[in-house]
Design an enzyme around this catalytic site. Structure first.
Site, PDB file in Angstrom:
ATOM      1  N   GLU A 147       0.861  -1.189   0.000  1.00 50.80           N
ATOM      2  CA  GLU A 147       0.000   0.000   0.000  1.00 50.80           C
ATOM      3  C   GLU A 147       0.894   1.235   0.000  1.00 50.80           C
ATOM      4  O   GLU A 147       1.814   1.357   0.812  1.00 50.80           O
ATOM      5  CB  GLU A 147      -0.913  -0.017   1.237  1.00 50.80           C
ATOM      6  CG  GLU A 147      -1.803   1.202   1.304  1.00 50.80           C
ATOM      7  CD  GLU A 147      -3.118   0.959   2.043  1.00 50.80           C
ATOM      8  OE1 GLU A 147      -3.459  -0.207   2.321  1.00 50.80           O
ATOM      9  OE2 GLU A 147      -3.803   1.959   2.315  1.00 50.80           O
ATOM     10  N   ARG A 148       0.600   2.137  -0.938  1.00 48.07           N
ATOM     11  CA  ARG A 148       1.426   3.346  -1.109  1.00 48.07           C
ATOM     12  C   ARG A 148       2.887   2.992  -1.344  1.00 48.07           C
ATOM     13  O   ARG A 148       3.790   3.710  -0.902  1.00 48.07           O
ATOM     14  CB  ARG A 148       1.301   4.296   0.088  1.00 48.07           C
ATOM     15  CG  ARG A 148      -0.124   4.575   0.531  1.00 48.07           C
ATOM     16  CD  ARG A 148      -0.978   5.071  -0.603  1.00 48.07           C
ATOM     17  NE  ARG A 148      -2.347   5.345  -0.159  1.00 48.07           N
ATOM     18  CZ  ARG A 148      -3.312   5.693  -0.987  1.00 48.07           C
ATOM     19  NH1 ARG A 148      -3.093   5.783  -2.292  1.00 48.07           N
ATOM     20  NH2 ARG A 148      -4.509   5.959  -0.527  1.00 48.07           N
TER      21      ARG A 148
ATOM     22  N   ASN B   6      -3.369  -1.652   7.571  1.00 40.00           N
ATOM     23  CA  ASN B   6      -4.696  -2.093   7.139  1.00 40.00           C
ATOM     24  C   ASN B   6      -4.589  -3.608   7.001  1.00 40.00           C
ATOM     25  O   ASN B   6      -3.988  -4.115   6.064  1.00 40.00           O
ATOM     26  CB  ASN B   6      -5.077  -1.480   5.784  1.00 40.00           C
ATOM     27  CG  ASN B   6      -5.341   0.016   5.902  1.00 40.00           C
ATOM     28  OD1 ASN B   6      -5.832   0.496   6.921  1.00 40.00           O
ATOM     29  ND2 ASN B   6      -5.001   0.761   4.861  1.00 40.00           N
TER      30      ASN B   6
ATOM     31  N   LYS C  18      -3.892  -0.119  13.924  1.00 42.47           N
ATOM     32  CA  LYS C  18      -4.695   0.972  13.375  1.00 42.47           C
ATOM     33  C   LYS C  18      -6.142   0.597  13.680  1.00 42.47           C
ATOM     34  O   LYS C  18      -6.667  -0.360  13.108  1.00 42.47           O
ATOM     35  CB  LYS C  18      -4.447   1.068  11.870  1.00 42.47           C
ATOM     36  CG  LYS C  18      -5.369   2.026  11.122  1.00 42.47           C
ATOM     37  CD  LYS C  18      -4.979   2.120   9.643  1.00 42.47           C
ATOM     38  CE  LYS C  18      -5.910   3.039   8.876  1.00 42.47           C
ATOM     39  NZ  LYS C  18      -5.502   3.194   7.457  1.00 42.47           N
TER      40      LYS C  18
ATOM     41  N   GLU D 109     -10.330   4.798   9.161  1.00 38.50           N
ATOM     42  CA  GLU D 109     -10.516   4.461   7.746  1.00 38.50           C
ATOM     43  C   GLU D 109     -11.078   3.042   7.577  1.00 38.50           C
ATOM     44  O   GLU D 109     -10.622   2.272   6.739  1.00 38.50           O
ATOM     45  CB  GLU D 109      -9.193   4.626   6.981  1.00 38.50           C
ATOM     46  CG  GLU D 109      -8.660   6.046   7.048  1.00 38.50           C
ATOM     47  CD  GLU D 109      -7.389   6.292   6.244  1.00 38.50           C
ATOM     48  OE1 GLU D 109      -6.623   5.344   6.023  1.00 38.50           O
ATOM     49  OE2 GLU D 109      -7.177   7.458   5.846  1.00 38.50           O
TER      50      GLU D 109
ATOM     51  N   LYS E 154       1.226  10.579  13.806  1.00 34.78           N
ATOM     52  CA  LYS E 154       1.798  11.140  12.577  1.00 34.78           C
ATOM     53  C   LYS E 154       2.346  12.528  12.885  1.00 34.78           C
ATOM     54  O   LYS E 154       1.754  13.272  13.677  1.00 34.78           O
ATOM     55  CB  LYS E 154       0.748  11.238  11.476  1.00 34.78           C
ATOM     56  CG  LYS E 154       0.353   9.882  10.909  1.00 34.78           C
ATOM     57  CD  LYS E 154      -0.479  10.006   9.632  1.00 34.78           C
ATOM     58  CE  LYS E 154      -0.867   8.610   9.146  1.00 34.78           C
ATOM     59  NZ  LYS E 154      -1.567   8.604   7.851  1.00 34.78           N
TER      60      LYS E 154
ATOM     61  N   ASP F  49      -1.988  14.382   7.113  1.00 35.49           N
ATOM     62  CA  ASP F  49      -1.573  13.123   6.511  1.00 35.49           C
ATOM     63  C   ASP F  49      -0.349  13.291   5.620  1.00 35.49           C
ATOM     64  O   ASP F  49      -0.463  13.166   4.404  1.00 35.49           O
ATOM     65  CB  ASP F  49      -2.745  12.553   5.698  1.00 35.49           C
ATOM     66  CG  ASP F  49      -2.557  11.090   5.372  1.00 35.49           C
ATOM     67  OD1 ASP F  49      -1.609  10.490   5.892  1.00 35.49           O
ATOM     68  OD2 ASP F  49      -3.365  10.551   4.608  1.00 35.49           O
TER      69      ASP F  49
ATOM     70  N   GLU G  12       5.527   9.297  13.883  1.00 38.14           N
ATOM     71  CA  GLU G  12       5.559   8.558  12.613  1.00 38.14           C
ATOM     72  C   GLU G  12       5.811   9.518  11.452  1.00 38.14           C
ATOM     73  O   GLU G  12       5.089  10.494  11.275  1.00 38.14           O
ATOM     74  CB  GLU G  12       4.212   7.833  12.445  1.00 38.14           C
ATOM     75  CG  GLU G  12       4.131   6.900  11.260  1.00 38.14           C
ATOM     76  CD  GLU G  12       2.771   6.178  11.164  1.00 38.14           C
ATOM     77  OE1 GLU G  12       2.415   5.421  12.075  1.00 38.14           O
ATOM     78  OE2 GLU G  12       2.074   6.396  10.162  1.00 38.14           O
TER      79      GLU G  12
ATOM     80  N   GLU H   4       4.215   9.028  -0.648  1.00 39.13           N
ATOM     81  CA  GLU H   4       2.822   9.077  -1.087  1.00 39.13           C
ATOM     82  C   GLU H   4       2.432  10.457  -1.623  1.00 39.13           C
ATOM     83  O   GLU H   4       1.842  10.570  -2.694  1.00 39.13           O
ATOM     84  CB  GLU H   4       1.901   8.689   0.075  1.00 39.13           C
ATOM     85  CG  GLU H   4       0.428   8.800  -0.268  1.00 39.13           C
ATOM     86  CD  GLU H   4      -0.484   8.306   0.853  1.00 39.13           C
ATOM     87  OE1 GLU H   4       0.015   7.918   1.920  1.00 39.13           O
ATOM     88  OE2 GLU H   4      -1.708   8.307   0.637  1.00 39.13           O
TER      89      GLU H   4
ATOM     90  N   GLU I 294       7.676  21.410  -2.942  1.00 41.55           N
ATOM     91  CA  GLU I 294       6.653  22.244  -2.298  1.00 41.55           C
ATOM     92  C   GLU I 294       6.236  23.395  -3.215  1.00 41.55           C
ATOM     93  O   GLU I 294       5.055  23.731  -3.309  1.00 41.55           O
ATOM     94  CB  GLU I 294       7.209  22.797  -0.982  1.00 41.55           C
ATOM     95  CG  GLU I 294       6.230  23.702  -0.246  1.00 41.55           C
ATOM     96  CD  GLU I 294       6.800  24.238   1.066  1.00 41.55           C
ATOM     97  OE1 GLU I 294       8.040  24.377   1.168  1.00 41.55           O
ATOM     98  OE2 GLU I 294       6.004  24.525   1.966  1.00 41.55           O
TER      99      GLU I 294
ATOM    100  N   TRP J   3     -13.624  13.201   2.860  1.00 39.30           N
ATOM    101  CA  TRP J   3     -12.363  12.869   3.526  1.00 39.30           C
ATOM    102  C   TRP J   3     -11.814  13.972   4.433  1.00 39.30           C
ATOM    103  O   TRP J   3     -10.822  13.768   5.134  1.00 39.30           O
ATOM    104  CB  TRP J   3     -11.306  12.460   2.502  1.00 39.30           C
ATOM    105  CG  TRP J   3     -11.620  11.136   1.899  1.00 39.30           C
ATOM    106  CD1 TRP J   3     -12.380  10.911   0.789  1.00 39.30           C
ATOM    107  CD2 TRP J   3     -11.243   9.845   2.384  1.00 39.30           C
ATOM    108  NE1 TRP J   3     -12.481   9.555   0.546  1.00 39.30           N
ATOM    109  CE2 TRP J   3     -11.790   8.886   1.508  1.00 39.30           C
ATOM    110  CE3 TRP J   3     -10.480   9.406   3.466  1.00 39.30           C
ATOM    111  CZ2 TRP J   3     -11.606   7.513   1.695  1.00 39.30           C
ATOM    112  CZ3 TRP J   3     -10.301   8.044   3.649  1.00 39.30           C
ATOM    113  CH2 TRP J   3     -10.862   7.107   2.764  1.00 39.30           C
TER     114      TRP J   3
END
Ligand code: GCW
Length: 652
Positions: free
Chosen positions: A144-145, A187, A266, A270, A344, A349, A371, A377, A485, A515
């Site tokens: 994932e990602r 996940n 987690k 989500e 995080k 995110d 984290e 991502e 950026e 979201w």
């Protein structure tokens, strides 16, 4: 390893050791690893190594001495006198880190004399979380990602049979100071849930390959395991049967992996199951797992990434940025000693620019881990050069409160989501290796100068680099995060990415979605009002001085302005330009900087091995295409909204 890039451990970096005489004292599995490393170097370069004193009291250039019997301590000393360099450590891990310290020093380790200096990590747990699935997920793929191919650990639906690659990975990680790895996605899908129980043997195989490099293995587990694996009717953390189930499951894990590190969870996030379904708190949930792990010395890393992803985008009072703090601050002091709250670094995110999460300063009674995201991502998905060292360093050095920095408050560890896969370059983009290396070194010493870490990575990855190569790599990497950026979402507003895969621009991609990631641009202005006075109140989650600094547009730093405030296009930044002109200028500059970096890279052909050079050159084409796309979409969007022309008359 054949066919795989040696990253920061090419043979050449072992030459200074491999051409000399080394004495190793001590015994144990990690001493064996040290011996294997030195013996390998000597076999390549003609030196010699003895375990304990060799015959005839030979003279040694290097002594690596284990002075205690524990594998626990990670500290070591290194000094040089009377023509001998001496590393001492009371634990096997310390000795291994001492060896890699000498590798990093190169010839300098064997010159002159210098007094013994003590080195020890500031942060005890330095972990990589892999978001790897065992079974390929229909939407998220295997990792994932992940932007570096398939999983290093899992292949064809089970643990990789040939673990040589995993061992090589462990070696690279030890060489930059990482000591823990979580081997599966947070996940947790149906197949992966079973790693906890009937498939724990596969995790044990991986753990066995990482152990010689001092790396402990952790596992992501589903909170619903008692139901989905155990057939119980409930996963209620206060239910005695549920607790007994977890205690049994954990005992099984330790029977297979005696030095198992613990769980990553987690929950209620989500769509993942969690304690809310039973009317329990996250402290109840975390403490149940902590209790099961405690007798074995394990830790639960409980993630604070809990928010409502079914938000009404018309309601401007709910604010996803507030969520972690609102959920967890009331629970401060309730978590067990072996429960670590994993936060995080920013409140949203992993955007290219976010403020530091206010939760980090608001949980004095809780062990925290911070984290970061090495997998890119939201920072170019390893198709763009984006060295994250400066961003991470800003975060880790950020003075949260009373002089304590994020790095100091992360008593429960520093964690990064891994950017590695089974790609021959490990990280897809060869230059993304610098992110992995930099994470390890900053986790060891959070206040280290990231530019010095980059220098170190360059010296190791490209042994004896000629000056133009060193300069060229710095030119390409140093400023790449700020360049990224510039051409993406402006002034801390975040997102504006394509929904789902999150690559490339889509200004309104998430604007009318549940979201919770909005920019609220209209004809008059843009940004999110998170002030206490007129907005969501998020700014008030900080202690002083930050609650005041962020509250007002007068004091809010430019780079976070749109994160904290909704302002007009004509709003004047501290830099002396208006918001709209800043958007235009930075987007043109960002693309120009990518063009310049691409030219620098082209000039390094001949100084870099051809395969690596070609891979990066090819990726630069995509980065430039994408940067132009970002520039044109962002500039056109805001030109059409605002009607304000570019002061320099460039084509928009
Ligand atoms: O950044 C988001 C990602 C999800 C990820 C989630 C998380 C593992 O888009 O893919 O899920 O964060 O951190 O849990």
């Amino acid at each position: 390893m054949r066919g795989v890039d040696p990253a920061w451990l090419p043979d050449g970096v072992f030459r200074p050791i491999g051409t000399r005489r080394t004495l190793i004292r001590g015994s144990g599995p990690l001493v064996d690893t040290v011996h294997t490393e030195v013996a390998g170097a000597c076999a390549r370069f003609g030196g010699r190594v003895d375990l304990d004193a060799g015959p005839g009291g030979a003279a040694y250039d290097l002594a690596l001495e284990l002075t205690g019997d524990g594998d626990g301590s990670e500290a070591f000393t290194c000094g040089r006198a009377d023509g001998r360099t001496t590393v001492t450590a009371s634990g096997g891990r310390g000795l291994l880190y001492g060896l890699f310290h000498v590798v990093r020093l190169g010839e300098a380790a064997f010159q002159g004399a210098y007094p013994p200096e003590l080195f020890r990590p500031r942060v005890a747990l330095r972990m990589l979380d892999h978001w790897d699935n065992v079974a390929v997920h229909p939407v998220m793929g295997q990792v994932e990602r992940g932007y570096a191919g398939g999983s290093l650990f899992w292949q064809d639906g089970r643990a990789r049979g040939d673990l040589e690659r995993v061992r090589a990975y462990g070696r690279l990680l030890a060489a930059c100071g990482i000591n823990a790895v979580a081997v599966n996605n947070v996940n947790v899908h149906a197949t992966e849930a079973r790693l906890l129980t009937d498939r724990i043997g596969e995790v044990a195989e991986i753990a066995g390959a990482l152990r010689p490099y001092g790396i402990r293995t952790h596992l992501s587990v589903t909170f619903a395991a008692p139901v989905v694996l155990g057939g119980l009717a409930s996963a209620d953390p206060l239910d005695a049967e549920v607790r007994a189930w977890w205690a049994r499951a954990v005992a099984g894990v330790y029977a297979a992996i005696p030095d198992f590190g613990g769980f990553v969870v987690k929950a209620d996030s989500e769509g993942q199951p969690g304690p809310f379904a039973y009317g329990r708190t996250h402290a109840d949930g975390a403490n149940m797992l902590a209790a099961a792990l405690e007798p074995h010395g394990g830790t639960v890393h409980w993630r604070a990434f809990v928010y409502d992803h079914r938000q009404d985008w018309r309601d401007r009072t709910t604010d996803r940025a507030r969520a972690a703090y609102d959920h967890f601050v009331p629970l401060d002091g309730e978590f067990a000693d072996n429960a670590v709250l994993q936060i995080k670094h920013g409140p949203l995110d992993f955007q290219v620019r976010e403020p530091v999460s206010p939760l980090i300063g608001a949980m004095p009674g809780t062990r925290l881990a911070v984290e970061l995201q090495a997998t890119q991502e939201y920072t170019g998905q390893q198709r763009h050069v984006c060295w994250l060292g400066p961003m991470w360093s800003e975060v880790l050095r950020f003075p949260v409160e009373q002089g304590s920095s994020v790095g100091e408050l992360a008593r429960g560890g520093l964690v990064a989501v891994s950017n590695v896969g089974d790609d021959p370059f490990w990280t897809g983009h060869p230059l993304a290796q610098a992110n992995l290396y930099t994470f390890g070194r900053l986790a060891w010493q959070p206040d280290a100068d990231p530019a010095a870490v980059l220098d170190e990575w360059i010296r190791l990855t490209f042994p004896d680099p000629p000056e133009p190569l060193t300069d060229g790599l710095h030119a390409v990497l140093d400023g790449s995060w700020r360049t990224y950026e510039k051409y993406t979402a402006p002034l801390g507003v975040g997102f504006m990415v394509q929904p789902g895969h999150h690559y490339g621009p889509s200004v309104d991609g998430y604007e009318y979605s549940p979201w919770g990631t909005y920019h609220f641009a209209d004809r008059d202005g843009l940004g999110v009002d998170r002030s206490r006075a007129t907005g969501t109140g998020y700014a008030g989650q900080y202690g002083k001085p930050w609650s005041e600094v962020y509250e007002s547009t007068d004091t809010c730093p430019d780079e976070l302005l749109l994160f904290f405030h909704h302002v007009s296009y004509g709003h004047m930044l501290h830099s002396g330009t208006t918001v709209i002109q800043h958007i235009y200028d930075t987007h043109f500059e960002g693309v120009e900087e990518v063009e310049a970096a691409r030219e620098v890279w082209a000039s390094l052909a001949g100084l870099v091995d051809p395969a690596r050079h070609a891979r990066v050159a090819e990726l630069f084409e995509e980065q430039l295409r994408s940067a132009r796309e970002w520039r044109d979409q962002i500039n056109s969007y805001f030109f059409r909204k605002s009607g304000v022309p570019d002061a320099h008359g460039r084509r928009i």
